[in-house]
Design an enzyme around this catalytic site. Structure first.
Site, PDB file in Angstrom:
ATOM      1  CG  ASP A 150     -14.521 -40.991  21.452  1.00 22.30           C
ATOM      2  OD1 ASP A 150     -14.792 -41.509  20.342  1.00 22.30           O
ATOM      3  OD2 ASP A 150     -14.274 -39.778  21.599  1.00 22.30           O
ATOM      4  CB  SER A 151     -17.389 -45.230  18.757  1.00 23.37           C
ATOM      5  OG  SER A 151     -16.362 -46.201  18.666  1.00 23.37           O
ATOM      6  CG  ASP A 184     -10.852 -42.122  20.075  1.00 20.69           C
ATOM      7  OD1 ASP A 184     -10.114 -41.241  19.605  1.00 20.69           O
ATOM      8  OD2 ASP A 184     -11.909 -42.488  19.530  1.00 20.69           O
ATOM      9  CE  LYS A 244      -9.716 -41.905  16.546  1.00 22.94           C
ATOM     10  NZ  LYS A 244     -10.547 -40.672  16.701  1.00 22.94           N
ATOM     11  CD  GLU A 301     -16.174 -39.737  12.010  1.00 24.32           C
ATOM     12  OE1 GLU A 301     -17.309 -40.171  12.296  1.00 24.32           O
ATOM     13  OE2 GLU A 301     -15.243 -39.663  12.829  1.00 24.32           O
TER      14      GLU A 301
END
Length: 261
Positions: free
Chosen positions: A43-44, A82, A111, A179
């Protein structure tokens, strides 16, 4: 050689796992040809490809559209989609939306961000044949509530991260993204985890690493995050190429005889 969920999980302790994001057919081709074991349609893409300040605007329609394009390019890597913000708040909603990733976009897995709080969601998915990569530590979808702070600097962070790891592994996650976790703690989490840990901003002691492709290729227009590294400078090279093309058009040097029917 095709990477499967089982092969990826069993790679722990045998080989390190470089993982990369991709957002369309072109970038999917690039990373799959490079031979990476896992490609994430992250989703980045909201921040790198769509110009949003956070990942929160991602929707199922956006993510499925991009994941399907990457699927058409990726042959050998394990493809993970994602799950976007607020699309897995209940087991029923999560099953419906994760199923769309596998059925409509053709991903191999999904994810999900969240540890103890989302273990029941992961269990519902894995119990219905949907492989899940978990994501603990700093969680971009929770930035409005928790910010971008590094995790593991406080004892409470440490206890929570160990609890989160245990919860997602017991729920059936085949891998865990760590992360922005303090490196020493990431090493301890990696030792504890029976499945691969994939770090991003968590030092080099994890079983693998994530890097956003735009950062890796030097395509962004601002300073990189501390944990990211540019292995090329394609942004400047691309701008230079377009400027040279524009100059050739203005001088009538393009198209020349070689490029004319």
């Amino acid at each position: 050689m095709k990477w499967t969920v089982r092969k990826f999980r069993e790679a722990k302790g045998r080989e390190l796992l470089p993982c990369v994001t991709a957002y369309d057919y072109l970038t999917g081709k690039i990373v799959d040809r490079a031979g990476v074991p896992l490609v994430l349609v992250g989703d980045s893409l909201c921040t790198t490809a769509l110009g949003h300040p956070t990942t929160i605007p991602a929707t199922m329609e956006i993510m499925l559209h991009h994941a399907a394009a990457v699927r058409r390019a990726v042959v050998n890597a394990l493809l993970v989609g994602d799950m976007p913000f607020l699309t897995y708040t209940t087991p029923e909603q999560a099953l419906r939306n994760a199923g769309r990733f596998l059925q409509e976009a053709g991903t191999d897995a999904v994810k999900i961000e969240g540890g103890v709080t989302h273990a029941h969601i992961i269990r519902a998915l894995t119990g219905n044949g949907i492989p899940v990569m978990a994501h603990i530590g700093m969680q971009p979808q929770s930035v409005k509530a928790n910010g971008y702070a590094v995790r593991g600097r406080k004892d409470s962070d440490t206890a929570q991260l160990f609890a989160d790891l245990d919860a997602v592994v017991q729920a059936g996650a085949f891998a865990v993204t760590l992360e922005c976790v303090m490196p020493d703690l990431a090493v301890e989490l990696t030792k504890r985890s029976p499945v691969p840990t994939i770090g991003i901003g968590a030092g080099n002691g994890c079983d693998g690493q994530f890097l956003v492709l735009a950062d890796l290729l030097g395509l962004g227009d601002g300073p990189l995050p501390k944990f990211a590294k540019a292995y090329a400078n394609l942004g400047e090279q691309a701008t230079d190429a377009v400027q040279r093309y524009a100059g050739d058009v203005r001088s009538r040097a393009f198209p020349d005889a070689e490029h004319t029917y």
